[in-house]
Enzyme design. Sequence first.
Site: not given
Ligand SMILES: NC(=O)c1ccc[n+]([C@@H]2O[C@H](COP(=O)([O-])OP(=O)(O)OC[C@H]3O[C@@H](n4cnc5c(N)ncnc54)[C@H](OP(=O)(O)O)[C@@H]3O)[C@@H](O)[C@H]2O)c1
Length: 333
Positions: A14, A65, A131, A143, A172, A174
């Site tokens: 991700g 997973d 959130k 969460k 985050v 962008g």
């Molecule tokens: N982006 C934001 O604005 C933001 C803000 C606050 C907090 N967060 C938190 O930060 C964390 C990372 O966010 P991100 O933006 O990096 O998310 P992301 O880009 O959507 O990446 C999510 C990752 O989780 C993997 N994933 C999803 N379901 C899975 C499962 N069941 N088993 C194993 N892997 C799984 C996905 O790969 P696969 O689909 O290939 O499994 C991907 O590698 C999350 O916990 C999110 O809640 C994000």
Amino acid sequence: MLNDKSILITGGTGSLGQALTKTILEKWPNVKRLVIYSRDEQKQFQMAQEFPPEKYPAIRFLIGDVRDLDRMKRAFNGVDYVIHAAAMKHVHIAEYNPDECVKTNIGGAENVIKAALSCSVKHVVALSTDKACAPINLYGATKLASDKLFVAANNITGEQDVKFSVVRYGNVMGSNGSVMPFFLKKREGGVLPITDPNMTRFNISLADGVKMVLHAMEHAWGGELFVPKIPSYRITDIAEAIGPDCEHPVVGIRPGEKIHEEMITSSDSFTTYDLGEYYAILPQVPNWDIESYKKHFNAELVEQGFNYSSGENEDFLNVGELQKLIDDHVVTS
Ligand SMILES: NC(=O)c1ccc[n+]([C@@H]2O[C@H](COP(=O)([O-])OP(=O)(O)OC[C@H]3O[C@@H](n4cnc5c(N)ncnc54)[C@H](OP(=O)(O)O)[C@@H]3O)[C@@H](O)[C@H]2O)c1
């Protein structure tokens, strides 16, 4: 801190996972093993082009997973640090597929804790979100449950030397699905829809998110929920920064959205400490001495009733600052 150590990142493909991978490999060239754990082989294939194992021999890609405990126990074998970033994170998709969101975000958190305990991992840092604070949608609620599981996990460690801590931040800049790339794409059509003219959001860069995770890995005593001090923006200022000549029609708030996001509620204020760069919401029942913690980190209890909301933030980005950040950091795909 990480040379000679083994690290596993759930959701390593991700946006946060990839940024962390880059930083870890650059900063700690002698890291023993860096395991990327996720489901989709295509994302792993693409990531392996960017981080070729010939150049980075420590990197490993494991398909798995977070719902699969057996697989996780195998993956966590010999791992010192786990960063739990895997999640379902799109609000409306979670509303439409609630069971799936619960299985990944809550069941996955339970599995991370069980696997970490059974494999003698030293430290787990789990990602949270604004959130999760006073949640009004299922994503936030799952969460929050995940945060509670990780904080409470510190009480079931027995004789093991393992810590669980949480990092919570806001939008985050962008990242996929966020407003900046959305407006950049819409600009050509001359219309930038505003959900609500009063809406505000917190803003953090991916680099600052990575820095915070590494801070937690290095400094947490176990059970803290870290919150960064970051600026807010008004949605109308983003529209002004990206398309001042566009129309800005008000289209109404979407289901599950708040006008302002929060990261610390007034009810959390009783256990929230100011650490300087960050706040930390400390566990109600820590398994270490609170006075020693305060002394060690120069931590000050916030005022009773303090709440940290994007609407009441003292620090707001203006249109010019937003323009610069967008030019420097946001890409459209
Ligand atoms: N982006 C934001 O604005 C933001 C803000 C606050 C907090 N967060 C938190 O930060 C964390 C990372 O966010 P991100 O933006 O990096 O998310 P992301 O880009 O959507 O990446 C999510 C990752 O989780 C993997 N994933 C999803 N379901 C899975 C499962 N069941 N088993 C194993 N892997 C799984 C996905 O790969 P696969 O689909 O290939 O499994 C991907 O590698 C999350 O916990 C999110 O809640 C994000």
